[in-house]
Design an enzyme around this catalytic site. Structure first.
Site, PDB file in Angstrom:
ATOM      1  N   VAL A  92       6.521  -9.653  -4.233  1.00  0.00           N
ATOM      2  CA  VAL A  92       7.666  -8.755  -4.344  1.00  0.00           C
ATOM      3  C   VAL A  92       7.136  -7.445  -4.900  1.00  0.00           C
ATOM      4  CG1 VAL A  92       9.918  -8.351  -5.390  1.00  0.00           C
ATOM      5  CG2 VAL A  92       9.252 -10.671  -4.726  1.00  0.00           C
ATOM      6  N   CYS A  93       7.113  -6.431  -4.077  1.00  0.00           N
ATOM      7  CA  CYS A  93       6.507  -5.152  -4.422  1.00  0.00           C
ATOM      8  C   CYS A  93       7.543  -4.282  -5.128  1.00  0.00           C
ATOM      9  CB  CYS A  93       6.020  -4.484  -3.138  1.00  0.00           C
ATOM     10  SG  CYS A  93       4.730  -3.290  -3.390  1.00  0.00           S
TER      11      CYS A  93
END
Length: 449
Positions: A92-93
């Site tokens: 999850v950036c």
């Protein structure tokens, strides 16, 4: 990890579990509260609409000094990137997680917490996720505009396939071709999901998914119809997905459109949930016969509610057990003055599971009602505050039916035709009230037929 940090995590989990925001659901490992699972409901009016996106959240020893580690679970076994910031491998950036170098002030601080993380992830599920990819924020070329449209279409398709249908097929032991899974229930070689993704493996959100599918079934079918008609050749069956410029190296969303097949699978999932609901009645009768604890508990709750209604001279509700079964309650509501259902006689059935309260009741109206909280199939959308108390369920059912001016929220208004009228023009609102009034009047006629 300090006791103070454990207490903080416990408090943050409880705040979400007891809160009114139905966009999030969380649960944790009994053996280690630092290991949390969460579901984020895809926001309305986005290609993620009403998808159930799961994440694992692990709090480190230095929390809240450092952010937790978050991993996306809804990835089709690591094969699907659901957006520029939601990688196929689970990454999850996000700047507050330290997985992306954001602007100053966007980094993690100890004032943030679990809810901040969930809200930030949900913000990635926007109406135009293409713009979330760095370098494409201000894309204006014709090819970029076409990519934006194409990207939304394929996310929409995979949301229904992967974030709605596939986990429920696993939970209900249905294979994609419509046949039933082997008795051991384990994923077969044909399943795309990993065991971590499979709701059948101690997943705490199975019941939530089932109840919400009954609520949102019309929304899913309308979306499928709209994609087939409005999008034309873009979403034609067997048409391959268009790969985006930033998708590469196994971090992609590949596949093809097949909405007719999704429609078939969705209908089968709903059918199996309805069959399961009906089977609760049979299981409940046996539990009652065997005098199991859950049957005794529900029988006692029923008797206490009936006694309480008599004591308060509450003539607006009448309760009974269908065939003496404490797992199937019949509710007759007599519309009170000044409410939208004034003078009506509204009948409903409450189906209870032998695994209550882990599995929550499912409520179906027997009386046809054009009401924003009642789906076309008669499923009632309501929200009990104390899920283990049937008294609170009954009160919440009545509150949902009597609500005169509900706030606009597509997640809680499950009858689309009624909702369009209620939140349309002034004339539309009048038509809604006339239609509802006709249903109320017919309810009296039907009650005495």
């Amino acid at each position: 990890m300090s006791d103070q940090a454990i207490l903080r995590i416990t408090r943050e989990i409880k705040q979400i579990q007891q809160g009114a925001d139905m966009a999030f659901a969380v649960d944790y490992e009994e053996s280690d509260i630092r290991n949390v699972r969460a579901v984020i409901l895809g926001p309305p009016d986005t290609p993620y609409q009403f998808g159930f996106y799961e994440f694992t959240i692990k709090f480190g020893k230095d929390y809240p000094t450092s952010p937790p580690t978050v991993r996306a679970v809804t990835t089709n076994g690591g094969a699907c990137r659901f957006g520029p910031n939601l990688y196929a491998g689970g990454k999850v950036c996000l700047s507050i997680l330290g997985t992306w170098n954001g602007e100053r002030g966007e980094q993690w601080s100890s004032a943030q917490g679990l809810e901040s993380v969930l809200i930030s992830i949900q913000s990635l599920m926007s109406s135009n996720p293409y713009e979330n990819e760095p370098g494409y924020e201000n894309a204006k070329s014709e090819s970029d505009r076409d990519n934006m449209v194409q990207y939304n279409h394929k996310i929409c398709h995979e949301t229904i396939r992967i974030a709605v249908i596939q986990p429920l097929e696993m939970a209900l032991d249905i294979l994609p071709d419509g046949t039933m899974r082997t008795p051991n229930g384990k994923p077969s070689d044909d399943d795309d999901m990993s065991e971590d993704e499979a709701p059948g493996y101690d997943n705490p959100f199975i019941d939530l998914r089932k109840r919400r599918l009954l609520w949102y079934y019309e929304a899913y079918t309308e979306l499928i119809d709209r994609e087939l008609t409005d999008s034309g050749s873009v979403t034609a069956s067997k048409r391959p997905f268009h790969r985006m410029p930033f998708e590469s190296g196994g971090n992609t969303m590949d596949g093809h459109f097949d909405y007719p097949e999704l429609s078939r699978r969705l209908a089968l999932v709903r059918q199996k949930i309805m069959e399961e609901t009906e089977n609760w009645r049979v299981q409940g009768l046996q539990a009652h016969k065997d005098e199991l604890g859950i049957a005794v508990n529900l029988q006692r709750q029923y008797e206490q509610i009936v006694e309480n209604l008599k004591g308060h001279k509450n003539y607006s509700i009448e309760l009974s057990l269908v065939g003496g079964n404490p797992f199937l309650w019949k509710v007759t509501y007599f519309g009170r003055p000044t409410t939208p259902l004034e003078g009506g006689i509204i009948k409903a059935r409450i189906h209870l599971s032998p695994r209550f309260p882990e599995e929550q009741p499912r409520v179906f109206l027997e009386t046809p009602l054009s009401h924003v909280r009642v789906s076309k199939e008669g499923v009632l959308c309501y929200f009990p505050r104390k899920i283990e108390e049937m008294r609170n369920h009954v009160e919440s059912i009545v509150a949902a039916l009597e609500e005169d001016d509900p706030p606009y929220d597509p997640r809680t208004t499950v009858n689309h035709e009624a909702s369009k009228l209620f939140w349309g023009s002034l004339d539309d609102r009048k038509k809604y009230k006339r239609t509802l009034r006709r249903d109320v009047e017919r309810s009296v006629e039907d009650a005495f037929d």
